[in-house]
Design a protein around this motif. Structure first.
Motif, PDB file in Angstrom:
ATOM      1  N   ALA A  48       0.858  -1.189   0.000  1.00  0.00           N
ATOM      2  CA  ALA A  48       0.000   0.000   0.000  1.00  0.00           C
ATOM      3  C   ALA A  48       0.894   1.238   0.000  1.00  0.00           C
ATOM      4  O   ALA A  48       1.831   1.335   0.792  1.00  0.00           O
ATOM      5  N   ALA A  49       0.618   2.170  -0.902  1.00  0.00           N
ATOM      6  CA  ALA A  49       1.514   3.316  -1.082  1.00  0.00           C
ATOM      7  C   ALA A  49       0.721   4.615  -1.144  1.00  0.00           C
ATOM      8  O   ALA A  49      -0.447   4.640  -1.530  1.00  0.00           O
ATOM      9  N   ILE A  50       1.384   5.687  -0.773  1.00  0.00           N
ATOM     10  CA  ILE A  50       0.807   7.026  -0.872  1.00  0.00           C
ATOM     11  C   ILE A  50       0.984   7.516  -2.305  1.00  0.00           C
ATOM     12  O   ILE A  50       2.091   7.535  -2.837  1.00  0.00           O
ATOM     13  N   MET A 281      -3.259   4.361  -1.465  1.00  0.00           N
ATOM     14  CA  MET A 281      -3.911   3.680  -2.579  1.00  0.00           C
ATOM     15  C   MET A 281      -3.443   2.233  -2.662  1.00  0.00           C
ATOM     16  O   MET A 281      -2.293   1.901  -2.334  1.00  0.00           O
ATOM     17  N   VAL A 282      -4.338   1.351  -3.120  1.00  0.00           N
ATOM     18  CA  VAL A 282      -3.997  -0.040  -3.415  1.00  0.00           C
ATOM     19  C   VAL A 282      -4.646  -0.415  -4.740  1.00  0.00           C
ATOM     20  O   VAL A 282      -5.640   0.198  -5.150  1.00  0.00           O
ATOM     21  N   PRO A 283      -4.112  -1.423  -5.444  1.00  0.00           N
ATOM     22  CA  PRO A 283      -4.775  -1.884  -6.672  1.00  0.00           C
ATOM     23  C   PRO A 283      -6.182  -2.386  -6.367  1.00  0.00           C
ATOM     24  O   PRO A 283      -6.436  -2.986  -5.313  1.00  0.00           O
ATOM     25  N   GLU A 284      -7.080  -2.145  -7.293  1.00  0.00           N
ATOM     26  CA  GLU A 284      -8.481  -2.499  -7.078  1.00  0.00           C
ATOM     27  C   GLU A 284      -8.679  -4.005  -6.944  1.00  0.00           C
ATOM     28  O   GLU A 284      -9.591  -4.456  -6.246  1.00  0.00           O
ATOM     29  N   ASP A 324      -9.266   3.668   5.847  1.00  0.00           N
ATOM     30  CA  ASP A 324      -8.961   3.101   7.168  1.00  0.00           C
ATOM     31  C   ASP A 324      -8.735   1.604   7.020  1.00  0.00           C
ATOM     32  O   ASP A 324      -9.366   0.945   6.178  1.00  0.00           O
ATOM     33  N   GLY A 325      -7.819   1.054   7.848  1.00  0.00           N
ATOM     34  CA  GLY A 325      -7.573  -0.382   7.855  1.00  0.00           C
ATOM     35  C   GLY A 325      -6.168  -0.765   7.444  1.00  0.00           C
ATOM     36  O   GLY A 325      -5.691  -1.842   7.811  1.00  0.00           O
ATOM     37  N   LEU A 326      -5.480   0.068   6.681  1.00  0.00           N
ATOM     38  CA  LEU A 326      -4.122  -0.210   6.229  1.00  0.00           C
ATOM     39  C   LEU A 326      -3.223   0.980   6.512  1.00  0.00           C
ATOM     40  O   LEU A 326      -3.692   2.106   6.699  1.00  0.00           O
ATOM     41  N   SER A 327      -1.933   0.726   6.505  1.00  0.00           N
ATOM     42  CA  SER A 327      -0.929   1.773   6.640  1.00  0.00           C
ATOM     43  C   SER A 327       0.023   1.696   5.458  1.00  0.00           C
ATOM     44  O   SER A 327       0.118   0.673   4.769  1.00  0.00           O
ATOM     45  N   GLU A 328       0.715   2.787   5.227  1.00  0.00           N
ATOM     46  CA  GLU A 328       1.675   2.817   4.133  1.00  0.00           C
ATOM     47  C   GLU A 328       2.748   1.745   4.341  1.00  0.00           C
ATOM     48  O   GLU A 328       3.286   1.593   5.436  1.00  0.00           O
ATOM     49  N   GLY A 329       3.021   0.986   3.287  1.00  0.00           N
ATOM     50  CA  GLY A 329       4.025  -0.068   3.356  1.00  0.00           C
ATOM     51  C   GLY A 329       3.474  -1.438   3.682  1.00  0.00           C
ATOM     52  O   GLY A 329       4.195  -2.436   3.576  1.00  0.00           O
ATOM     53  N   ASP A 330       2.218  -1.549   4.108  1.00  0.00           N
ATOM     54  CA  ASP A 330       1.631  -2.866   4.385  1.00  0.00           C
ATOM     55  C   ASP A 330       1.608  -3.697   3.109  1.00  0.00           C
ATOM     56  O   ASP A 330       1.223  -3.209   2.043  1.00  0.00           O
ATOM     57  N   GLU A 331       2.019  -4.972   3.225  1.00  0.00           N
ATOM     58  CA  GLU A 331       2.036  -5.874   2.075  1.00  0.00           C
ATOM     59  C   GLU A 331       0.681  -6.564   1.950  1.00  0.00           C
ATOM     60  O   GLU A 331       0.163  -7.122   2.926  1.00  0.00           O
ATOM     61  N   ILE A 332       0.128  -6.534   0.749  1.00  0.00           N
ATOM     62  CA  ILE A 332      -1.180  -7.127   0.508  1.00  0.00           C
ATOM     63  C   ILE A 332      -1.110  -8.003  -0.732  1.00  0.00           C
ATOM     64  O   ILE A 332      -0.243  -7.824  -1.593  1.00  0.00           O
ATOM     65  N   ILE A 333      -2.048  -8.931  -0.824  1.00  0.00           N
ATOM     66  CA  ILE A 333      -2.112  -9.849  -1.971  1.00  0.00           C
ATOM     67  C   ILE A 333      -2.983  -9.224  -3.054  1.00  0.00           C
ATOM     68  O   ILE A 333      -4.088  -8.746  -2.786  1.00  0.00           O
ATOM     69  N   ILE A 334      -2.475  -9.233  -4.294  1.00  0.00           N
ATOM     70  CA  ILE A 334      -3.242  -8.664  -5.403  1.00  0.00           C
ATOM     71  C   ILE A 334      -3.604  -9.712  -6.456  1.00  0.00           C
ATOM     72  O   ILE A 334      -4.496  -9.482  -7.258  1.00  0.00           O
TER      73      ILE A 334
END
Length: 350
Positions: A48-50, A281-284, A324-334
């Motif tokens: 997750a990135a700004i 922002m994160v990928p949809e 809300d729910g994530l912070s910058e740098g959190d790794e997520i599955i896309i």
């Protein structure tokens, strides 16, 4: 028959003993009776990135001429002159049409001659009054005659001017509705005149955005006739009233149209840029919708997955804002979100 049933029973017992022995052997092969660790699930991840986000409002609008009039006849008369070339640009003051004005011209000439004679008589009486050779009442009567004739002359000149129809502003002529030489009635439409060098765009914006709208904000206009062309403009006016039915506010924008490509009545796609800000922002495709909620699969430092609920904001093609729910740098599955659940171990692939 009894021997046959006995043989079947013995066969089943032997098979059951063999299966039990196999299970015991497998248990002895696994240390402490534990199963081997499950194989890691291959997925693709990102962080997750700004990123900058331009908040926009999209609406459908209608093109309007900056100025638009119908040129009509002021009286019933024959049309003696018509200068309408459809689609032609004209300047303010250009003669568009002229009605038969012979009678009006004669009336003006008559009143001008009458006024000249009355003014001459008035000057003569003024000279006599200076030497007290005439009564003041005669001078006053003559002055009244001059004033009356002057008023009649102004009225006649006004009617004469109305017989000539001129362009009230710079614009483009529309289709003509009459022909030269025709007898037309008062109020008949001769043609139309539109100023479309600047096009007004009318559209509605939901009331929740009204606090962010202001005159001068940039707008981008598009039309299906010009698929890859964006026309730039700005907000010109905002209606002070909210429509109680649609709960939206009517907005007028203006866009330069010197090349006359846009026309009144066009259906226009309008984009208003409200603010530019940096958001998370994160990928949809990282979202996992469940009923009315949104989730993402977050990867921990031990490569294990935790499904967490997030609150989303604005969407743009391919991306979504996380409020809300994530912070910058959190790794997520896309990619591979359907194959994982909370507690699953993953392996990353490019």
């Amino acid at each position: 028959m009894v021997k046959k049933h006995s043989a079947i029973v013995l066969f089943l017992l032997a098979a059951l003993l063999l299966f039990a022995g196999y299970l015991f052997y497998q248990t002895q092969q696994e240390p402490n009776g534990q199963r081997p660790p499950a194989r890691a699930v291959a997925v693709k991840t990102t962080e997750a990135a700004i990123q900058p986000l331009a908040r926009q409002v999209n609406a459908l609008g209608t093109g309007l001429a900056n100025n638009s009039v119908q040129l009509i006849a002021s009286s019933s008369e024959y049309l003696t002159y018509l200068n309408v070339i459809e689609g032609q640009s004209v300047q303010r003051g250009d003669v568009i049409a002229r009605l038969n004005d012979v009678e009006q011209r004669a009336r003006v000439a008559e009143l001008q001659a009458q006024l000249t004679e009355q003014q001459r008589q008035l000057e003569r009486l003024k000279n006599l009054a200076a030497t007290q050779a005439t009564a003041q009442s005669m001078l006053d009567e003559q002055q009244t005659r001059v004033n009356t004739t002057l008023a009649q002359l102004e009225s006649a000149e006004s009617r004469l001017r109305q017989m000539t129809i001129r362009a009230p502003f710079d614009g483009v002529l529309g289709l003509r509705s009459v022909s030269q030489g025709a007898y037309i009635n008062s109020g008949s439409v001769i043609t139309t005149l539109d100023d479309i060098s600047v096009l007004r765009v009318e559209f509605n914006v939901p009331e929740r955005f009204i606090a962010e709208l202001s005159v001068g904000m940039p707008v981008t206009i598009g039309n299906v006739a010009y698929r890859n062309v964006d026309f730039k403009g700005e907000i010109k006016a905002i209606d002070p009233r909210i429509d109680p039915v649609t709960r939206s506010v009517r907005v007028h924008g203006v866009v330069d149209n010197q090349d006359l490509r846009l026309r009144p009545g066009m259906l226009l796609n309008v984009r208003v840029t409200l603010t530019n800000q940096d958001v998370l922002m994160v990928p949809e495709n990282a979202l996992v919708p469940l009923q009315n909620r949104q989730y993402v699969n977050k990867v921990g430092t031990d490569n294990k997955v935790t499904q967490i609920q997030v609150q989303i904001g604005e969407r743009i093609p391919g991306w979504v804002e996380i409020v809300d729910g994530l912070s910058e740098g959190d790794e997520i599955i896309i990619e591979g979100v359907q194959k994982v659940r909370t507690g699953v171990t993953i392996s990353r692939v490019e």
